[in-house]
Design a protein around this motif. Structure first.
Motif, PDB file in Angstrom:
ATOM      1  N   LEU A 182      71.862  35.344 -23.344  1.00  9.34           N
ATOM      2  CA  LEU A 182      70.972  35.431 -22.395  1.00  9.34           C
ATOM      3  C   LEU A 182      69.990  34.245 -23.909  1.00  9.34           C
ATOM      4  CD1 LEU A 182      68.217  35.580 -20.691  1.00  9.34           C
ATOM      5  CD2 LEU A 182      67.771  38.395 -22.205  1.00  9.34           C
ATOM      6  N   ASP A 183      70.100  34.890 -25.228  1.00 10.56           N
ATOM      7  CA  ASP A 183      69.935  34.435 -26.496  1.00 10.56           C
ATOM      8  C   ASP A 183      70.264  33.053 -26.728  1.00 10.56           C
ATOM      9  OD1 ASP A 183      68.684  36.873 -26.992  1.00 10.56           O
ATOM     10  OD2 ASP A 183      69.907  37.803 -28.306  1.00 10.56           O
ATOM     11  N   GLU A 184      71.300  32.321 -26.099  1.00  6.91           N
ATOM     12  CA  GLU A 184      72.103  31.346 -26.324  1.00  6.91           C
ATOM     13  C   GLU A 184      71.827  30.490 -25.196  1.00  6.91           C
ATOM     14  OE1 GLU A 184      76.087  32.091 -26.689  1.00  6.91           O
ATOM     15  OE2 GLU A 184      76.465  32.677 -28.723  1.00  6.91           O
ATOM     16  N   GLY A 185      70.959  30.883 -24.445  1.00  2.00           N
ATOM     17  CA  GLY A 185      70.678  30.300 -23.032  1.00  2.00           C
ATOM     18  C   GLY A 185      71.974  30.049 -21.769  1.00  2.00           C
ATOM     19  N   ARG A 186      72.243  30.612 -21.590  1.00  2.00           N
ATOM     20  CA  ARG A 186      73.921  30.138 -21.335  1.00  2.00           C
ATOM     21  C   ARG A 186      73.006  30.990 -19.508  1.00  2.00           C
ATOM     22  NH1 ARG A 186      78.904  31.836 -24.639  1.00  2.00           N
ATOM     23  NH2 ARG A 186      79.741  31.312 -22.973  1.00  2.00           N
ATOM     24  N   LEU A 187      72.704  32.112 -19.200  1.00  2.00           N
ATOM     25  CA  LEU A 187      72.350  32.377 -17.979  1.00  2.00           C
ATOM     26  C   LEU A 187      71.378  31.758 -17.835  1.00  2.00           C
ATOM     27  CD1 LEU A 187      73.187  35.938 -19.755  1.00  2.00           C
ATOM     28  CD2 LEU A 187      74.439  34.438 -18.500  1.00  2.00           C
ATOM     29  N   ASP A 188      70.131  31.013 -18.635  1.00  2.00           N
ATOM     30  CA  ASP A 188      68.548  30.340 -17.935  1.00  2.00           C
ATOM     31  C   ASP A 188      69.284  29.827 -16.805  1.00  2.00           C
ATOM     32  OD1 ASP A 188      67.655  30.914 -20.255  1.00  2.00           O
ATOM     33  OD2 ASP A 188      67.299  28.833 -20.867  1.00  2.00           O
ATOM     34  N   LYS A 232      54.538  40.311  -5.651  1.00  2.34           N
ATOM     35  CA  LYS A 232      55.654  39.573  -4.179  1.00  2.34           C
ATOM     36  C   LYS A 232      57.139  39.722  -5.233  1.00  2.34           C
ATOM     37  CE  LYS A 232      53.597  35.673  -4.118  1.00  2.34           C
ATOM     38  NZ  LYS A 232      53.967  34.332  -2.741  1.00  2.34           N
ATOM     39  N   ARG A 233      57.848  40.240  -3.997  1.00  2.00           N
ATOM     40  CA  ARG A 233      59.391  39.680  -4.687  1.00  2.00           C
ATOM     41  C   ARG A 233      59.728  38.749  -5.149  1.00  2.00           C
ATOM     42  NH1 ARG A 233      61.136  43.450  -8.323  1.00  2.00           N
ATOM     43  NH2 ARG A 233      63.725  43.657  -7.936  1.00  2.00           N
ATOM     44  N   LYS A 234      60.291  38.146  -5.959  1.00  2.00           N
ATOM     45  CA  LYS A 234      60.483  36.349  -5.527  1.00  2.00           C
ATOM     46  C   LYS A 234      62.294  36.409  -6.641  1.00  2.00           C
ATOM     47  CE  LYS A 234      58.184  32.624  -6.165  1.00  2.00           C
ATOM     48  NZ  LYS A 234      56.892  31.372  -7.131  1.00  2.00           N
ATOM     49  N   LYS A 235      62.725  35.773  -6.110  1.00  2.00           N
ATOM     50  CA  LYS A 235      64.091  34.695  -6.573  1.00  2.00           C
ATOM     51  C   LYS A 235      63.847  33.695  -7.480  1.00  2.00           C
ATOM     52  CE  LYS A 235      68.157  36.169  -4.152  1.00  2.00           C
ATOM     53  NZ  LYS A 235      69.486  35.962  -3.851  1.00  2.00           N
ATOM     54  N   MET A 236      64.085  33.994  -9.089  1.00  2.00           N
ATOM     55  CA  MET A 236      63.909  32.881 -10.013  1.00  2.00           C
ATOM     56  C   MET A 236      64.987  33.223 -11.015  1.00  2.00           C
ATOM     57  SD  MET A 236      60.004  33.801 -10.846  1.00  2.00           S
ATOM     58  CE  MET A 236      59.461  32.447 -11.802  1.00  2.00           C
ATOM     59  N   ARG A 237      64.739  31.617 -11.701  1.00  2.00           N
ATOM     60  CA  ARG A 237      65.822  31.504 -12.890  1.00  2.00           C
ATOM     61  C   ARG A 237      65.571  32.229 -13.749  1.00  2.00           C
ATOM     62  NH1 ARG A 237      64.762  27.031 -14.728  1.00  2.00           N
ATOM     63  NH2 ARG A 237      66.730  26.590 -15.689  1.00  2.00           N
ATOM     64  N   ILE A 238      66.742  32.290 -14.970  1.00  2.00           N
ATOM     65  CA  ILE A 238      66.302  33.376 -16.191  1.00  2.00           C
ATOM     66  C   ILE A 238      64.913  31.912 -16.194  1.00  2.00           C
ATOM     67  CG2 ILE A 238      66.884  34.511 -17.619  1.00  2.00           C
ATOM     68  CD1 ILE A 238      69.171  35.651 -16.302  1.00  2.00           C
ATOM     69  N   GLY A 239      65.279  31.487 -16.922  1.00  2.00           N
ATOM     70  CA  GLY A 239      64.969  30.184 -17.313  1.00  2.00           C
ATOM     71  C   GLY A 239      63.344  30.002 -17.475  1.00  2.00           C
ATOM     72  N   ASP A 240      63.160  30.382 -15.637  1.00  2.00           N
ATOM     73  CA  ASP A 240      61.864  30.474 -15.554  1.00  2.00           C
ATOM     74  C   ASP A 240      60.839  31.929 -15.324  1.00  2.00           C
ATOM     75  OD1 ASP A 240      61.523  27.770 -15.226  1.00  2.00           O
ATOM     76  OD2 ASP A 240      62.158  27.763 -12.453  1.00  2.00           O
ATOM     77  N   ALA A 241      61.987  32.725 -15.289  1.00  2.00           N
ATOM     78  CA  ALA A 241      61.201  34.145 -15.327  1.00  2.00           C
ATOM     79  C   ALA A 241      60.957  34.451 -16.905  1.00  2.00           C
ATOM     80  CB  ALA A 241      61.770  35.121 -14.447  1.00  2.00           C
ATOM     81  N   ARG A 242      61.625  34.418 -17.706  1.00  2.00           N
ATOM     82  CA  ARG A 242      61.552  34.957 -18.932  1.00  2.00           C
ATOM     83  C   ARG A 242      59.868  34.884 -19.165  1.00  2.00           C
ATOM     84  NH1 ARG A 242      65.918  34.309 -23.404  1.00  2.00           N
ATOM     85  NH2 ARG A 242      65.460  35.976 -24.825  1.00  2.00           N
TER      86      ARG A 242
END
Length: 464
Positions: A182-188, A232-242
């Motif tokens: 996560l810190d390295e951005g590999r899960l964005d 509301k519940r929403k699916k997002m990329r981790i990069g956008d959600a963070r």
């Protein structure tokens, strides 16, 4: 010398360090000329700090030295006030006096000035406190994202279901490994589900914030779901959600009641209101009917705010006694003495700003820290284009700007914006296909693009 103000310095320390000479020196880095106006606002600002050093019984008796700036459009009136507020981190509101009408007519209520200024102060204080809590918020957000990826990793170990069974251990190694990724951005790119606040608002004019506050009722608190309180519940990329999660965690760390108290104090002690177009509400003396009566009514409505009164806002009662009011106007038709005497007396400092000359335009184009030529060079630099302006080109642009101002309407330094937009129109359009190239704007280029347009007076009225 440019004053560097670190993020943690408090307002009192800033004011103590800003002597009138230093304030003028700082304003000089952004605004060309207008020394008298800069001196006036510098003295008014320093007097605020001086008042704070006095005993409380004398401190409350000293009124702010409000200012009227007199000068044509585009000479720096608004910019001086805005830069002054940024320099001291004061809540700042610019508003046109002509937007207000007498009570009973269609228009804004003058008390909305104080409410709007308080809203600005709340946002200012909240942003400052959010920045201070940024590191903690980012740590908390990181843990929340890991909880979303591994929802069972923090649960206590389950008890053995039967004798001899081993306890189920949380997958700590997996959580640590995901934390590194996560810190390295590999899960964005991985998606998670988060609760996002609904930002939609109803378009019912009946829920006017101004009218609601006058009744002392906050409809947003009474019906939170109606004003974006739902999630509301929403699916997002981790990069956008963070960033969203970080912001939510930062807001949790901020005490809203302390924010409101500090914001009100900042409005009362260091708020700045810039009342533009004050000349538009100055009527002819001895007028007993017609539009001048309405203009005088607006002045009388403004008077209590400028003199000092208490206004009810949704954050609490706000006193206006020590807010600094800077009024401005061209005063081509009217004059400051056309204001009602009571209002005139509340603006003891009068400064006249000078019209800008061709030499001033040359300085404006390359001297300030935010010079227009630097701005355009930076914009095209994002496309990989290196843009430079020769000195003779800057002189030509200044000459054309002064000429158009003289032949048409004088709009001051704002003419430079229209001239440069016209000058760089072709280059701005083609810049995305010119990566790696260097373009130098010389006098010949300026003359080729602008000469015919400036020569045709009718065309220049519309184009420049």
């Amino acid at each position: 010398m440019v004053i560097q103000l670190p993020g943690s310095i408090d307002e009192a320390t800033i004011s103590e360090r800003l002597t009138p000479k230093e304030i003028v020196r700082e304003l000089d880095t952004y605004i060309v000329g207008q020394h008298a106006a800069k001196r006036a606002v510098a003295i008014a600002l320093r007097n605020r700090w001086r008042r704070q050093q006095l005993p409380s019984e004398l401190r409350d008796e000293i009124a702010p030295k409000n200012i009227i700036m007199i000068g044509p459009t585009g000479v720096g009136k608004t910019e001086i006030a805005r830069r002054l507020a940024r320099l001291t981190r004061s809540p700042f509101l610019k508003i046109e006096a002509s937007k207000f009408t007498e009570v009973g007519y269609v228009g804004r209520d003058v008390e909305s000035i104080v409410r709007d200024l308080t809203e600005i102060a709340v946002k200012l204080v909240k942003d400052e406190k959010t920045r201070l809590n940024r590191e903690t918020a980012e740590r908390n957000a990181r843990e929340r994202i890991l909880d979303l990826l591994l929802p069972d990793s923090r649960r206590p170990a389950a008890r053995p279901a039967f004798v001899g069974a081993t306890e189920e251990q949380p997958p700590t190694e997996t959580r640590e490994k995901l934390g590194v990724w996560l810190d390295e951005g590999r899960l964005d790119e991985r998606e998670v589900e988060i609760d996002v606040k609904d930002q939609s608002y109803p378009s019912f004019e009946i829920f006017s914030a101004q009218g609601v506050e006058e009744m002392g009722v906050n409809v947003k608190d009474m019906i939170p779901g109606l004003f974006g309180g739902k999630s509301k519940r929403k699916k997002m990329r981790i990069g956008d959600a963070r960033p969203i999660i970080v912001q939510e965690e930062a807001e949790k760390l901020v005490d809203q009641q302390n924010v409101a108290r500090e914001a009100i104090d900042r409005v009362e002690q260091s708020g700045i209101v810039f009342l533009d177009e004050i000349d538009k509400i100055a009527g002819r003396q001895n007028a007993s009917h017609g539009p001048d009566v309405s203009r005088e009514g607006v002045q009388r409505d403004l008077l209590p705010i400028v003199e000092g009164t208490t206004v009810n806002t949704k954050y609490g009662m706000v006193k206006t006694d020590h807010i600094l009011f800077i009024a401005a106007g061209a005063f081509h038709v009217s004059k400051p003495s056309d204001l009602i005497p009571e209002l005139q007396g509340r603006f003891p400092i009068r400064v006249e700003l000078e019209s800008l000359t061709e030499e001033d335009f040359v300085r404006i184009l390359h001297e300030p820290k935010n010079a227009l030529t630097m701005q355009y060079s930076a914009l095209l630099g994002t496309e990989g284009v290196t843009l430079t302006f020769a000195d003779e080109a800057i002189a030509e642009v200044a000459r054309y700007a002064a000429l158009v101002n003289e032949k048409t309407e004088n709009i001051g330094a704002r003419r430079l914006h229209t001239i440069l937009e016209r000058l760089l129109d072709e280059l701005s359009f083609d810049a995305s296909d010119m990566s790696g190239q260097t373009v130098t704007i010389d006098a010949a280029y300026v003359q080729r693009v602008l000469a015919e347009t400036v020569k045709d007076e009718d065309l220049s009225r519309y184009v420049l």
